[in-house]
Design a protein around this motif. Structure first.
Motif, PDB file in Angstrom:
ATOM      1  N   TYR A 173      21.933  -2.827   6.675  1.00  0.00           N
ATOM      2  CA  TYR A 173      23.075  -2.960   7.733  1.00  0.00           C
ATOM      3  C   TYR A 173      24.327  -3.761   7.254  1.00  0.00           C
ATOM      4  O   TYR A 173      25.183  -3.485   7.198  1.00  0.00           O
ATOM      5  CB  TYR A 173      22.700  -3.499   9.134  1.00  0.00           C
TER       6      TYR A 173
ATOM      7  N   VAL B 288      24.294  -3.245  15.138  1.00  0.00           N
ATOM      8  CA  VAL B 288      23.497  -2.000  14.486  1.00  0.00           C
ATOM      9  C   VAL B 288      22.220  -2.089  14.862  1.00  0.00           C
ATOM     10  O   VAL B 288      21.368  -1.199  15.363  1.00  0.00           O
ATOM     11  CB  VAL B 288      23.749  -2.101  12.970  1.00  0.00           C
TER      12      VAL B 288
ATOM     13  N   THR C 186      20.512   3.352   9.460  1.00  0.00           N
ATOM     14  CA  THR C 186      19.201   3.265  10.634  1.00  0.00           C
ATOM     15  C   THR C 186      18.435   4.728  10.159  1.00  0.00           C
ATOM     16  O   THR C 186      17.500   4.561  11.081  1.00  0.00           O
ATOM     17  CB  THR C 186      19.977   3.164  11.861  1.00  0.00           C
TER      18      THR C 186
END
Length: 447
Positions: A24, A59, A124
């Motif tokens: 991330y 996130v 992700t």
């Protein structure tokens, strides 16, 4: 076939990317790539760790609004764990400011690697066909080079492979210096077998990349795993394995589409339905099928030779069955480290093979593949690879038109009937064959 990535760079990249928060963080900074206020010194605009913590938290929690506690936990993790690791690898640089420490990306080669950029475009795994947890397990399992070697070795096999056999293949692959299976010591195999059974195979199985049965002590690549269709794996990380998986899938699809039209040219024998077991171990036994016609027979022989990874044994009755394309494939197999054995009673065949494939073991068999004294000219052409793919060719030259009729029976899989018969007749070790075909230690050789 895709080129294998640099091992050390790949291992470092996977170690970095296996941690979600690091993915991330890098993805957030990559969004700022090219907008650096300090031209030439950083690859992205500097960003405070506090601001990064907020972005990473959004996130991580998949929510545009996060609490102060959530941000604080991420901030602590970045400061004490992830930022130092990225700085140590040279992917991140710290820039001291008046108010807070800021960080920025550097021009690091890992960040220029195509498969890494593809993965960080979707940190992700939203486009991944499985959950992010499986994505994390996949990255963690593959960060060890030996686990990647396991996948590459299994991609060249069909059906379940005993762990000890896989260990030998992995040792040879890791040596990368032309080491042959016969040169590998039992001690090396035992050590690697233990590491595979206790560490690498459970991790790969947990990620869904292999099917590992620790009770039957067999393992095979999970060719239906969605990971093999993901761009950053198929085009970079494990390109070799993904290419072979895709090629095998295409062959199966092609066989399914054309099998009915081939009729007598390729006739499958009765076999278990998909998903059923053909033996007591629960490992699927592939069908045997017959081939008719010179072209079909030679194409199958080439396919077996091209797929060989460890051993390739061929018995050639006479020079008429020896084609330049065969010699080229045997030499290609030898070039990639396969132990090539060729048996023939024809001096012309033996001389030709010695000249074209100088590293091959060339034998003069005293018996045919069923251990009966040879009298007929055409005793059969045998192709046998890795003890799991076999083809037996028969030639009938009694036709009135004088044109020989060529046919074959072939099969895949350790438990396949034809493969088992050829294994039994050749004996447990092909490396026992000698150029003279004489007995060793008073015992007749399998040939």
């Amino acid at each position: 076939m895709s080129s294998p990535p640099d091992t050390e760079t790949t291992t470092t990249a996977l170690d970095i990317l296996a941690e979600p928060q690091r993915r991330y963080l890098l993805a957030t900074l990559l969004d700022r790539e090219g907008s650096s206020a300090v031209v030439g010194s950083t690859a992205s605009e500097p960003m405070s760790i506090a601001a990064l913590a907020t972005e990473v938290a959004t996130v991580e929690h998949d929510c545009p609004i996060v609490t102060d506690d959530q941000c604080e936990r991420v901030h602590v993790s970045l400061v004490h764990k992830h930022v130092p690791r990225l700085v140590d690898t040279g992917m991140l640089c710290e820039i001291a400011g008046e108010d807070a420490t800021t960080v920025a990306l550097t021009d690091h080669p890992i960040l220029e690697t195509e498969w890494v950029r593809t993965l960080l475009d979707d940190p992700t795994g939203d486009a991944f066909a499985v959950s992010e947890a499986t994505l994390n397990r996949t990255l963690a399992a593959l960060r060890n080079p030996r686990s990647r070697a396991v996948c590459a070795a299994l991609a060249r096999r069909r059906g379940a492979v005993p762990v000890a056999d896989l260990a030998a293949a992995v040792v040879a692959r890791e040596a990368s210096d032309g080491t042959r299976l016969v040169d590998i010591s039992e001690a090396e195999c035992r050590t690697v077998t233990a590491a595979l059974a206790h560490e690498h195979l459970p991790a790969l199985s947990d990620a869904g990349l292999v099917a590992y049965d620790d009770i039957a002590n067999g393992v095979e690549l999970a060719t239906d795993a969605p990971q093999w269709r993901v761009d950053w794996i198929a085009e970079g990380l494990l390109g070799e394995a993904a290419d072979l998986v895709r090629a095998a899938s295409e062959r199966r699809a092609s066989a399914g589409e054309t099998g009915a039209a081939i009729e007598a040219t390729a006739t499958p024998s009765t076999a278990p339905e998909a998903g059923e077991s053909g033996d007591e171990t629960g490992v699927r036994t592939d069908t045997c099928w017959t081939l008719e016609g010179r072209t079909n027979v030679f194409d199958r022989g080439h396919e077996i030779a091209d797929g060989a990874e460890d051993e390739l044994f061929v018995m050639v009755p006479n020079a008429e069955m020896l084609r330049p394309a065969c010699l080229e494939r045997w030499q290609a197999a030898a070039d990639r480290g396969v132990d090539v054995y060729v048996g023939s009673r024809s001096p012309r065949v033996r001389d030709t093979v010695r000249s074209a494939v100088p590293t091959a073991t060339v034998c003069k068999p005293q018996f045919d593949w069923l251990n009966f004294p040879m009298e007929a000219t055409y005793h059969g052409y045998v192709v046998f690879a890795d003890r799991e793919s076999a083809m037996l060719v028969t030639i009938d030259d009694s036709r009135p038109d004088g044109e020989p009729r060529i046919g074959a029976i072939t099969g895949d899989g350790r438990a396949n009937a034809l493969v088992s018969v050829v294994c039994e007749q050749l004996g447990p070790r092909l490396d026992r064959l000698t150029p003279t075909g004489n007995a060793r230690d008073g015992r007749p050789l399998p040939m």
